[in-house]
Write a protein that holds these residues in place. Structure first.
Motif, PDB file in Angstrom:
ATOM      1  N   ALA A 108       0.838  -1.214   0.000  1.00 49.52           N
ATOM      2  CA  ALA A 108       0.000   0.000   0.000  1.00 49.52           C
ATOM      3  C   ALA A 108       0.868   1.258   0.000  1.00 49.52           C
ATOM      4  O   ALA A 108       0.582   2.221  -0.726  1.00 49.52           O
ATOM      5  CB  ALA A 108      -0.921  -0.022   1.222  1.00 49.52           C
ATOM      6  N   VAL A 109       1.937   1.253   0.797  1.00 47.70           N
ATOM      7  CA  VAL A 109       2.854   2.410   0.824  1.00 47.70           C
ATOM      8  C   VAL A 109       3.490   2.622  -0.540  1.00 47.70           C
ATOM      9  O   VAL A 109       3.546   3.754  -1.054  1.00 47.70           O
ATOM     10  CB  VAL A 109       3.937   2.204   1.903  1.00 47.70           C
ATOM     11  N   ALA A 110       3.965   1.547  -1.165  1.00 42.22           N
ATOM     12  CA  ALA A 110       4.606   1.665  -2.475  1.00 42.22           C
ATOM     13  C   ALA A 110       3.619   2.146  -3.532  1.00 42.22           C
ATOM     14  O   ALA A 110       3.954   2.987  -4.389  1.00 42.22           O
ATOM     15  CB  ALA A 110       5.212   0.324  -2.883  1.00 42.22           C
ATOM     16  N   HIS A 111       2.394   1.626  -3.494  1.00 44.18           N
ATOM     17  CA  HIS A 111       1.390   1.986  -4.493  1.00 44.18           C
ATOM     18  C   HIS A 111       0.958   3.448  -4.352  1.00 44.18           C
ATOM     19  O   HIS A 111       0.845   4.179  -5.347  1.00 44.18           O
ATOM     20  CB  HIS A 111       0.183   1.058  -4.353  1.00 44.18           C
ATOM     21  N   LEU A 112       0.750   3.880  -3.114  1.00 49.20           N
ATOM     22  CA  LEU A 112       0.239   5.236  -2.899  1.00 49.20           C
ATOM     23  C   LEU A 112       1.344   6.290  -2.975  1.00 49.20           C
ATOM     24  O   LEU A 112       1.139   7.375  -3.542  1.00 49.20           O
ATOM     25  CB  LEU A 112      -0.459   5.314  -1.536  1.00 49.20           C
ATOM     26  N   ALA A 113       2.510   5.989  -2.406  1.00 51.73           N
ATOM     27  CA  ALA A 113       3.576   7.002  -2.340  1.00 51.73           C
ATOM     28  C   ALA A 113       4.401   7.078  -3.610  1.00 51.73           C
ATOM     29  O   ALA A 113       4.859   8.170  -4.000  1.00 51.73           O
ATOM     30  CB  ALA A 113       4.489   6.705  -1.150  1.00 51.73           C
ATOM     31  N   THR A 120       3.525  -4.377  -9.274  1.00 52.34           N
ATOM     32  CA  THR A 120       4.867  -4.008  -8.809  1.00 52.34           C
ATOM     33  C   THR A 120       4.866  -3.732  -7.308  1.00 52.34           C
ATOM     34  O   THR A 120       5.802  -4.095  -6.595  1.00 52.34           O
ATOM     35  CB  THR A 120       5.377  -2.780  -9.574  1.00 52.34           C
ATOM     36  N   ALA A 121       3.795  -3.083  -6.824  1.00 51.63           N
ATOM     37  CA  ALA A 121       3.709  -2.781  -5.395  1.00 51.63           C
ATOM     38  C   ALA A 121       3.656  -4.053  -4.558  1.00 51.63           C
ATOM     39  O   ALA A 121       4.351  -4.177  -3.541  1.00 51.63           O
ATOM     40  CB  ALA A 121       2.474  -1.916  -5.128  1.00 51.63           C
ATOM     41  N   VAL A 122       2.839  -5.024  -4.980  1.00 53.66           N
ATOM     42  CA  VAL A 122       2.748  -6.294  -4.246  1.00 53.66           C
ATOM     43  C   VAL A 122       4.079  -7.036  -4.318  1.00 53.66           C
ATOM     44  O   VAL A 122       4.513  -7.650  -3.334  1.00 53.66           O
ATOM     45  CB  VAL A 122       1.600  -7.156  -4.803  1.00 53.66           C
ATOM     46  N   LEU A 123       4.731  -6.976  -5.473  1.00 53.47           N
ATOM     47  CA  LEU A 123       6.036  -7.623  -5.615  1.00 53.47           C
ATOM     48  C   LEU A 123       7.052  -7.025  -4.653  1.00 53.47           C
ATOM     49  O   LEU A 123       7.787  -7.755  -3.970  1.00 53.47           O
ATOM     50  CB  LEU A 123       6.526  -7.498  -7.063  1.00 53.47           C
ATOM     51  N   LEU A 124       7.091  -5.707  -4.575  1.00 53.78           N
ATOM     52  CA  LEU A 124       7.999  -5.042  -3.627  1.00 53.78           C
ATOM     53  C   LEU A 124       7.675  -5.446  -2.190  1.00 53.78           C
ATOM     54  O   LEU A 124       8.571  -5.746  -1.391  1.00 53.78           O
ATOM     55  CB  LEU A 124       7.897  -3.526  -3.780  1.00 53.78           C
ATOM     56  N   LEU A 301      14.173   4.484   0.030  1.00 61.50           N
ATOM     57  CA  LEU A 301      13.911   5.125   1.319  1.00 61.50           C
ATOM     58  C   LEU A 301      12.422   5.117   1.645  1.00 61.50           C
ATOM     59  O   LEU A 301      12.024   4.926   2.803  1.00 61.50           O
ATOM     60  CB  LEU A 301      14.453   6.554   1.317  1.00 61.50           C
ATOM     61  N   VAL A 302      11.588   5.333   0.631  1.00 66.17           N
ATOM     62  CA  VAL A 302      10.139   5.347   0.856  1.00 66.17           C
ATOM     63  C   VAL A 302       9.642   3.956   1.248  1.00 66.17           C
ATOM     64  O   VAL A 302       8.939   3.790   2.255  1.00 66.17           O
ATOM     65  CB  VAL A 302       9.409   5.844  -0.408  1.00 66.17           C
ATOM     66  N   VAL A 303      10.022   2.957   0.456  1.00 66.66           N
ATOM     67  CA  VAL A 303       9.574   1.593   0.744  1.00 66.66           C
ATOM     68  C   VAL A 303      10.167   1.104   2.064  1.00 66.66           C
ATOM     69  O   VAL A 303       9.466   0.518   2.902  1.00 66.66           O
ATOM     70  CB  VAL A 303       9.959   0.647  -0.408  1.00 66.66           C
ATOM     71  N   GLY A 304      11.457   1.341   2.264  1.00 66.36           N
ATOM     72  CA  GLY A 304      12.104   0.910   3.503  1.00 66.36           C
ATOM     73  C   GLY A 304      11.548   1.608   4.722  1.00 66.36           C
ATOM     74  O   GLY A 304      11.375   0.998   5.785  1.00 66.36           O
TER      75      GLY A 304
END
Length: 501
Positions: A108-113, A120-124, A301-304
């Motif tokens: 959710a963070v990867a998809h929204l931010a 790709t977001a679910v993969l991350l 940095l965002v994903v982490g």
């Protein structure tokens, strides 16, 4: 390959291994996992350093999965069952439900931010939600953290790989958009249950054979033990089950089964695990392209940040609260969820199938592992002290080693009286060893003594016993009970006697 090329290859490989071994001392002083130095070595000899060009994701994936199997086998072999058993429920929930929460929040963070597509977001989220066994083992085993906390983290890191491997495989498959949640849940359940069962069956069968075999050389026992664990890995893979869970369960059973020459086996597998770590991280460093990494810094940095500050704490809260884990331990478990080789190896799966966003995912995850390992690992000792989850070093348990005596139906058992053990001062007759066990030799300060019934044991003594094969497990349990409870163990309270493996 010519002889000259072979010589140069061996020279370079040997030099690289020696540099990697020397780097362990540096990483220990700095409180960092050695993975960072090994990744750096890979970058150094890669395309931006010495110019070695390597970009074969399929080879990296195959080698990485095998090397991870060796690392997990060593983790299981060196883990004591009596330490893991009280936290097995917590570790299992962290490795399953906790991973699901972490994947969902991170995605959710990867998809929204970052605005990436859902796939790709679910993969991350799936790739980075698995804690890394090599990183966790290398850091926590140097810290005096409470046994329960350390055991929960180590068991989690050994158990959570199968679920994320399944998730990543589903996400990169062509049928991703048609995947049904119930079918996926059934697949996950099958892989976990069958993988654990096959690991246990193979380990028990292999252990049964080893315990009844008198091999011509002691050096063959460590090789056979590791081969049994890797056989479990392969059998589970052929059956479509979780190979990672199978090899960890097999290693855990074998490591607690009092097999012949256990001490030599542990030393051998630890050496191979170090070599596997060196090979794995250098290989992953080679696969990285430094020229692409700067543009991946902000997404990393965002994903982490989302993973470390939101997803991981929430997953620990949801998983640990039903087990009444104090909040201080929850905070430490959350911060100690280190990432390492596993997330980077998992990114080679989309690379090998040519997924469109695979290169971006690899770069983001590579930087995420480096940056957040630099942030988390050095602060763990300070955080452990602040949260009060450290404890004084406990006395070492008795480490019993045995070897079969062919044709006699007996074993030669060896052990050393460890520092802090209550065996110190106990006489031979007070051991009350089962059956016709004979204490044949005591080596004290380099001198050999044939003991009598009234001979007292001292810290640092090496003892040699001749034990009937049928009495070996009972003798081992008795030695450990006296080490913990003294000469009256078993009379004063029944819990002095530990459970059989």
């Amino acid at each position: 390959m010519t002889i000259g090329e072979l010589n140069w290859t061996v020279l370079g490989t040997a030099a690289l291994v020696l540099v990697a071994v020397a780097a362990v001392r540096l990483s220990t002083r700095a409180g960092l996992p050695t993975l960072l130095l090994y990744l750096g070595l890979g970058l150094l000899i890669g395309e931006a350093g010495l110019g070695l060009d390597f970009d074969d994701a399929a080879v990296t994936q195959a080698a990485g999965l095998f090397l991870l199997a060796v690392i997990l086998a060593e983790g299981g072999l060196t883990t004591r069952w009596e330490t893991v058993r009280p936290v097995l429920g917590l570790a299992t929930v962290l490795a399953t439900g906790g991973v699901v929460v972490s994947v969902a929040v991170t995605a959710a963070v990867a998809h929204l931010a970052l605005g990436v597509d859902l796939r790709t977001a679910v993969l991350l989220g799936a790739v980075v939600s698995s804690t890394d066994a090599a990183a966790v083992f290398s850091v926590l085993r140097r810290l005096p953290v409470r046994a329960r906390t350390r055991a929960a983290l180590e068991a989690e890191s050994g158990l959570n790989d199968p679920l994320v491997v399944i998730l990543v495989t589903v996400v990169v498959s062509p049928s991703w958009e048609e995947a049904e949640p119930l079918l996926l849940a059934g697949q996950v359940l099958y892989q976990l249950v069958v993988g654990a069962a096959l690991g246990l069956v193979v380990a028990r069968a292999g252990g049964w054979v080893l315990r009844r075999s008198a091999l011509p050389s002691a050096g063959l026992y460590p090789i056979a033990t590791l081969a049994i664990a890797l056989l479990a890995f392969a059998v589970a893979g052929v059956a479509g089950a979780s190979s990672f869970l199978a090899v960890y369960v097999a290693g855990l059973w074998l490591g607690n089964a009092e097999l012949p020459h256990r001490t030599a086996t542990i030393g051998f597998t630890e050496a191979l695990a170090w070599l596997a770590q060196i090979s794995l991280f250098v290989l992953l460093g080679l696969l990285a392209s430094p020229s692409r990494l700067p543009e991946a810094l902000v997404p990393a940095l965002v994903v982490g940040g989302g993973l470390l500050l939101v997803a991981r704490p929430l997953s620990v809260l949801v998983s640990a609260t039903p087990f009444r884990v104090p909040w201080r331990e929850q905070v430490f478990v959350s911060w100690a969820g280190l990432r390492g080789a596993v997330p980077i190896v998992l990114t080679t799966i989309p690379l090998s199938v040519g997924l469109e966003a695979a290169t971006q995912v690899f770069d983001v995850v590579f930087l995420l592992v480096v940056v957040f390992t630099l942030l988390q690992a050095p602060t763990l000792p300070w955080l452990a002290r602040r949260l009060g989850v450290v404890e004084d070093a406990a006395p070492s348990d008795v480490d019993v080693d045995s070897a079969p005596l062919e044709g006699l139906g007996a074993d030669l058992v060896q052990f050393r009286v460890p520092r802090g053990s209550r065996l110190n001062g106990v006489t031979v007759q007070e051991l009350r060893l089962p059956g016709d066990t004979v204490v044949s030799l005591v080596v004290r300060e380099g001198r050999s003594v044939v003991p009598g019934p009234a001979t007292p044991l001292r810290t640092g003594d090496d003892l040699l016993l001749v034990v009937r094969e049928a009495d070996r497990d009972a003798v081992t349990r008795r030695l450990r009970a006296v080490s913990r409870g003294g000469r009256l163990a078993g009379w004063r309270r029944p819990d002095d006697e530990p459970a059989a493996p």
